[in-house]
Design a protein around this motif. Structure first.
Motif, PDB file in Angstrom:
ATOM      1  N   ALA A   1      61.134  96.255  48.293  1.00  0.00           N
ATOM      2  CA  ALA A   1      60.243  96.621  47.195  1.00  0.00           C
ATOM      3  C   ALA A   1      59.962  98.120  47.156  1.00  0.00           C
ATOM      4  CB  ALA A   1      58.930  95.851  47.307  1.00  0.00           C
TER       5      ALA A   1
ATOM      6  N   GLN B   1      60.576 101.955  46.534  1.00  0.00           N
ATOM      7  CA  GLN B   1      61.264 102.430  45.336  1.00  0.00           C
ATOM      8  C   GLN B   1      61.771 103.859  45.443  1.00  0.00           C
ATOM      9  OE1 GLN B   1      58.112 101.723  42.500  1.00  0.00           O
ATOM     10  NE2 GLN B   1      58.405  99.515  42.508  1.00  0.00           N
TER      11      GLN B   1
ATOM     12  N   ALA C   1      67.999 106.202  45.363  1.00  0.00           N
ATOM     13  CA  ALA C   1      68.934 105.460  44.524  1.00  0.00           C
ATOM     14  C   ALA C   1      68.084 104.882  43.398  1.00  0.00           C
ATOM     15  CB  ALA C   1      69.617 104.352  45.317  1.00  0.00           C
TER      16      ALA C   1
ATOM     17  N   ARG D   1      65.155 102.190  43.300  1.00  0.00           N
ATOM     18  CA  ARG D   1      65.518 100.995  44.056  1.00  0.00           C
ATOM     19  C   ARG D   1      65.937 101.383  45.473  1.00  0.00           C
ATOM     20  NH1 ARG D   1      69.413 100.098  39.316  1.00  0.00           N
ATOM     21  NH2 ARG D   1      68.035  99.067  37.816  1.00  0.00           N
TER      22      ARG D   1
ATOM     23  N   HIS E   1      65.429  98.644  48.058  1.00  0.00           N
ATOM     24  CA  HIS E   1      66.381  97.556  47.809  1.00  0.00           C
ATOM     25  C   HIS E   1      67.747  97.917  48.373  1.00  0.00           C
ATOM     26  CE1 HIS E   1      68.869  94.659  45.593  1.00  0.00           C
ATOM     27  NE2 HIS E   1      69.570  95.680  45.141  1.00  0.00           N
TER      28      HIS E   1
ATOM     29  N   ILE F   1      51.046  95.774  41.440  1.00  0.00           N
ATOM     30  CA  ILE F   1      52.489  95.990  41.625  1.00  0.00           C
ATOM     31  C   ILE F   1      52.784  97.485  41.647  1.00  0.00           C
ATOM     32  CG2 ILE F   1      54.777  95.681  40.572  1.00  0.00           C
ATOM     33  CD1 ILE F   1      53.699  93.026  39.392  1.00  0.00           C
TER      34      ILE F   1
ATOM     35  N   ASP G   1      63.627 100.256  37.111  1.00  0.00           N
ATOM     36  CA  ASP G   1      62.881  99.064  37.531  1.00  0.00           C
ATOM     37  C   ASP G   1      61.413  99.140  37.153  1.00  0.00           C
ATOM     38  OD1 ASP G   1      65.093  97.817  38.482  1.00  0.00           O
ATOM     39  OD2 ASP G   1      64.512  97.848  40.592  1.00  0.00           O
TER      40      ASP G   1
ATOM     41  N   GLU H   1      60.801  98.589  33.622  1.00  0.00           N
ATOM     42  CA  GLU H   1      60.927  97.165  33.296  1.00  0.00           C
ATOM     43  C   GLU H   1      59.688  96.380  33.746  1.00  0.00           C
ATOM     44  OE1 GLU H   1      64.597  94.997  34.495  1.00  0.00           O
ATOM     45  OE2 GLU H   1      63.199  93.357  34.784  1.00  0.00           O
ATOM     46  N   PHE H   2      59.101  96.742  34.894  1.00  0.00           N
ATOM     47  CA  PHE H   2      57.866  96.063  35.324  1.00  0.00           C
ATOM     48  C   PHE H   2      56.785  96.208  34.248  1.00  0.00           C
ATOM     49  CE2 PHE H   2      58.906  97.093  40.052  1.00  0.00           C
ATOM     50  CZ  PHE H   2      59.824  96.062  40.082  1.00  0.00           C
TER      51      PHE H   2
ATOM     52  N   THR I   1      57.669  93.863  31.436  1.00  0.00           N
ATOM     53  CA  THR I   1      57.556  92.442  31.779  1.00  0.00           C
ATOM     54  C   THR I   1      56.097  92.028  31.957  1.00  0.00           C
ATOM     55  OG1 THR I   1      59.678  92.530  32.922  1.00  0.00           O
ATOM     56  CG2 THR I   1      58.248  90.670  33.457  1.00  0.00           C
TER      57      THR I   1
END
Lengths: 584, 252
Positions: A45, A47, A134, A137, A140, A251, A328, A331-332, A335
């Motif tokens: 998780a 980032q 990266a 992410r 990840h 988050i 990402d 996108e969070f 979403t």
């Protein structure tokens, strides 16, 4: 009950555990016990990046990185350890690249770097591009790359094995690690792992807070197992609140968003960080930014009908940049908030993020039984540990660095210890504690419910020991935690089965959180100063005369079986840098 | 004064955002019964919450025996892939409002892998297929002193398939995989793609031979279920096609 024998046992399969496993497996017969499948670990998780003074895009060097780490930690950092962290950062990044990690690249094909909070050129002159990344992410990619290399090296995993007890055997009056006891989720079977060396790499404790970036599974199991067996926990009062969590959900939205040019704004649209940190602005250290956000909120400049958050504004950045560098987190926002970050600012609030404290170790990852004595055969690395490279406040990108540098070091050191030493005898009836704990919970007919106690714990932690603390609020928390620990004795679960009994494990995890919350609150109460992530409104200044020292918390068991926290202190290692006032 | 918290319970109750939703969950516990059954739960939930939040409400308030995997709760760890209203999704990335809460929301374990209990499946065959495609960088010769160079374009070539979180949503949505568990499945091919098209890697031929097997890429019938299922937005079917093409042209 099954008994297994390994040279080295690693507890946890996040970044630190798998980095250790790659080294330990090459050198000793190694087992990795992990309560999650390795790729589920919370390293994934993370980032924003991993700091290293590669100097690929501008002038930089490890000494500047060391200074920033020490200053960021508000001079509670052990400077010998910080120097190792910054020096070995460069090889740690290059190691990962050679293992296959797909870093973002410069036009020349070298690893690209970007700005991050608290990282500066020449001792605070201006932000520097030090974070290797990266997209958003990086964690990840590190988790995947390390797992890929564990597959390559044939690392042996025991997936969904919960380590619930640390076995200690005294040899000639010295506590040695004898192994661990684990609970297998699939079957309910209890396993004893006798090991010459044990490495804890089981991560943080963030779930005792309500608004947190931490996974549900971050319940401090490793810290609690060691603490219960009489080993100390260091600097537990220092917890990091990351400035930019998604409002109410917690988050994480990476600091890399501000590294890419994102700006924090209050309800008047004002870039308020200019007032609090004239040079580094939005890229001041996290403790400073989180306090600034709450100061804005408390002074009535928060956003929304309840004025309880501020905005992270990315709208001035080109959509192509957001897509390429921050895919990402944008996108969070879409979403979970239904917000388009191209055109609208994102509501954020500080979120409980990272434990600076943990199981005390030296720079080889060896666990300490007191200020100086090593526990032979016991190691810890990553968030579970306290080396201390983060002191009172960790810099962004230094945790992905920490897990790689000290994961590798502890893996090598543990395997070397295993090669040079024999097994120590297991204690008599080694699984007794876990068997009793599991049976008691399975058979309990008590009236308290896990979910209620956990919710009350999280409420009191958020209300009383978060960004701002006072004697009064911490005392409130201490009393509430004591009440909850008492009620926990009367907790019952519904699932009485053996197969995948997550109801049982949640109850055990709650017990760990309660023990650690007590340690944190008691440690915070005694620290009558403000330093890094620990801010006391009743003692707003740093007090180097009385408190430039690490807290060491021990569990004391009274004659009647009751337990309490005993505090001691350990000197800070100072090498190059004398404490100065911290300005950003 | 303490840190301001977000407790506004009374203010919220005036205009409650909560609605009543039925979760219809496929239950299975071989310790209790050999057969699986649907069970309905009614919960009060804010439609902006996640399906995972609903599952937690059931587990924490109604039935502690309900069993599922989860960890990060925001779509990064890959623990909570499940079949929600007949489609594979992550419970933590699916908001109640986006799946028509007017009707019962059906939730069952992903297909093609053995159900162990409720929503928990045996992931071992899935991870075995992943391990079988050599999912790691292979290079020859001496390592350079510094990093290997890679142009931003070469890095971009395999970016899409680096996003995989191994949640198994794609593989367990594939009709070929449902009927033949020997098929490698989309996720393993995605992870082979990630290395085949990495300019630094030197084992592309070996991976292609592994996937040239009778249980390899040729089993793919291009139904696009995998692409639809991927919670990370990876163009899975396209990646599989690129591997097929590389097998024919031997260029990658």
């Amino acid at each position: 009950m099954k008994i297994h024998k390994y040279d080295t046992v690693i507890v946890g399969a996040g970044g630190a555990g798998m980095r250790a496993a790659i080294e330990a497996t090459k050198r000793s017969r190694t087992a990795v016990l992990t309560k999650l499948y390795p790729t589920r670990s919370h390293t994934g998780a993370a980032q924003g990046g991993m700091a290293a003074a590669l100097a690929n895009v501008e002038e930089d060097n490890w000494e500047w990185h060391t200074f920033d780490t020490v200053k960021g930690g508000d001079y509670l950092v052990d400077q010998d350890a910080a120097e190792i962290l910054a020096k070995e950062a460069i090889d740690a990044v290059l190691d990962l690249e050679k293992m296959g990690l797909p870093f973002n690249r410069t036009p020349d094909g070298t690893i690209d770097q970007r700005r991050f909070g608290g990282h500066s050129r020449n001792h605070g002159e201006a932000p520097v591009r030090r974070s290797c990344y990266a997209a958003d992410r990086t964690g990840h990619m590190i988790l995947q790359t390390l797992y890929q290399n564990c597959v390559k090296e044939g690392v042996e995993f025991f997936n969904e094995f919960y380590v619930l007890d640390q076995l200690i055997t005294e040899v000639d009056g010295v506590k040695h690690s004898a192994g661990v006891v684990a609970y297998e989720l699939a079957t309910g079977e209890i396993h004893v792992f006798q090991a010459k060396a044990v490495i804890y790499a089981s991560g943080g404790t963030g779930k005792f807070f309500k608004v947190t970036s931490n996974a549900h599974t971050l319940t401090g199991d490793g810290q609690a197992a060691c603490y219960r067996r009489g080993l100390p926990l260091e600097d537990m009062e220092f917890f990091q609140f990351h400035p930019t969590g998604i409002w109410r959900m917690g988050i994480l939205l990476t600091e890399g968003a501000r590294g890419e040019g994102g700006i924090l704004r209050n309800k008047d649209g004002e870039r308020f960080m200019e007032k609090y940190a004239p040079v580094m602005k939005d890229l001041a250290s996290r403790d400073v930014v989180s306090r600034s956000i709450y100061t804005e909120i408390r002074e009535g400049r928060g956003c929304g009908p309840e004025g309880d958050h501020v905005y992270l504004d990315l709208t001035h950045l080109p959509p192509e940049q957001l897509d390429a560098k921050l895919p990402d987190i944008t996108e969070f926002a879409r979403t979970y908030l239904g917000i388009e970050p191209y055109t609208d600012p994102i509501p954020i609030q500080p979120t409980a993020h990272y434990a600076m404290g943990g199981i005390p170790t030296n720079v080889e990852g060896e666990v300490l039984a007191d200020n100086t004595t090593v526990v032979p055969g016991l190691y810890a690395a990553g968030e579970v540990a306290c080396v201390s490279v983060h002191g009172a406040n960790r810099l962004g990108t230094n945790s992905l660095l920490d897990i790689n540098v000290f994961g590798k070091r502890s893996g090598i050191a543990a395997a070397r210890y295993a090669a040079e030493n024999d097994f120590v005898e297991l204690p008599e009836d080694p699984a007794a504690f876990v068997q009793e704990q599991v049976e008691r919970l399975r058979n309990s007919t008590g009236s308290e419910r896990v979910a209620d106690l956990r919710a009350e714990l999280q409420e009191t932690m958020d209300a009383n020991v978060m960004v701002f603390r006072t004697e009064q609020t911490i005392k409130t928390a201490v009393e509430k935690i004591a009440e909850l620990r008492e009620r926990y004795k009367n907790v019952a679960i519904q699932d009485k089965g053996k197969r995948f009994n997550t109801d049982l494990l949640e109850a055990i995890e709650l017990g760990n959180l309660l023990d650690l919350a007590e340690v944190m609150a008691v440690s915070a109460l005694a620290r009558k100063e403000s330093r890094g992530g620990h801010y006391r409104e009743d003692y707003p200044n740093r007090d180097d005369v009385n408190f430039m020292r690490h807290t060491m918390a021990y569990r004391e068991v009274g004659a009647d079986g009751s337990d309490s926290v005993r505090l001691d202190y350990k000197p800070v290692v100072t090498t190059r840098y004398q404490p100065m006032e911290r300005k950003y | 004064m303490a840190t301001p918290t977000l407790e506004k319970v009374e203010a919220e109750s005036a205009a409650s955002p909560y609605i009543t939703v039925t979760f219809r969950i496929r239950r299975f516990n071989p310790e209790v019964s050999d057969t699986a059954e649907w069970q309905d739960f009614q919960i009060e939930i804010d439609p902006k919450e996640r399906v995972l939040d609903g599952l937690h409400k059931i587990k924490w308030d109604l039935d502690g025996t309900l069993t599922f995997r989860r960890s990060c709760a925001h779509g990064i760890c890959g623990s909570d892939a499940m079949r929600i209203n007949g489609k594979n999704r992550l419970a933590c990335k699916t908001l109640i409002k986006d799946i028509n809460p007017e009707k019962p929301i059906t939730i069952e374990a992903i297909k093609g892998l053995t159900v162990m209990k409720d929503l928990v499946v045996d992931m071992e065959p899935f991870f075995q297929a992943y391990r079988d495609v050599m999912p790691f960088l292979v290079t020859k010769g001496n390592e350079p002193t510094r990093e290997r160079r890679q142009s931003p374009e070469d890095r971009e070539r395999f970016d899409d398939t680096t996003k995989c979180i191994l949640c198994a949503a794609c593989t367990s949505s594939c009709p070929v995989f449902w009927n033949d568990g020997q098929y490698f499945g989309p996720a393993a091919i995605v992870n082979a793609h990630r290395f085949i098209f990495d300019s630094r890697d030197e084992a592309g031929e070996q991976r292609l031979e592994i996937l040239n097997d009778k249980d390899g890429v040729w089993r793919c019938r291009t139904t696009f279920n995998c692409t639809d299922a991927c919670p990370r937005g990876i163009e899975v079917t396209k990646a599989i096609q690129e591997v097929k093409r590389a097998l024919i042209t031997r260029r990658f």
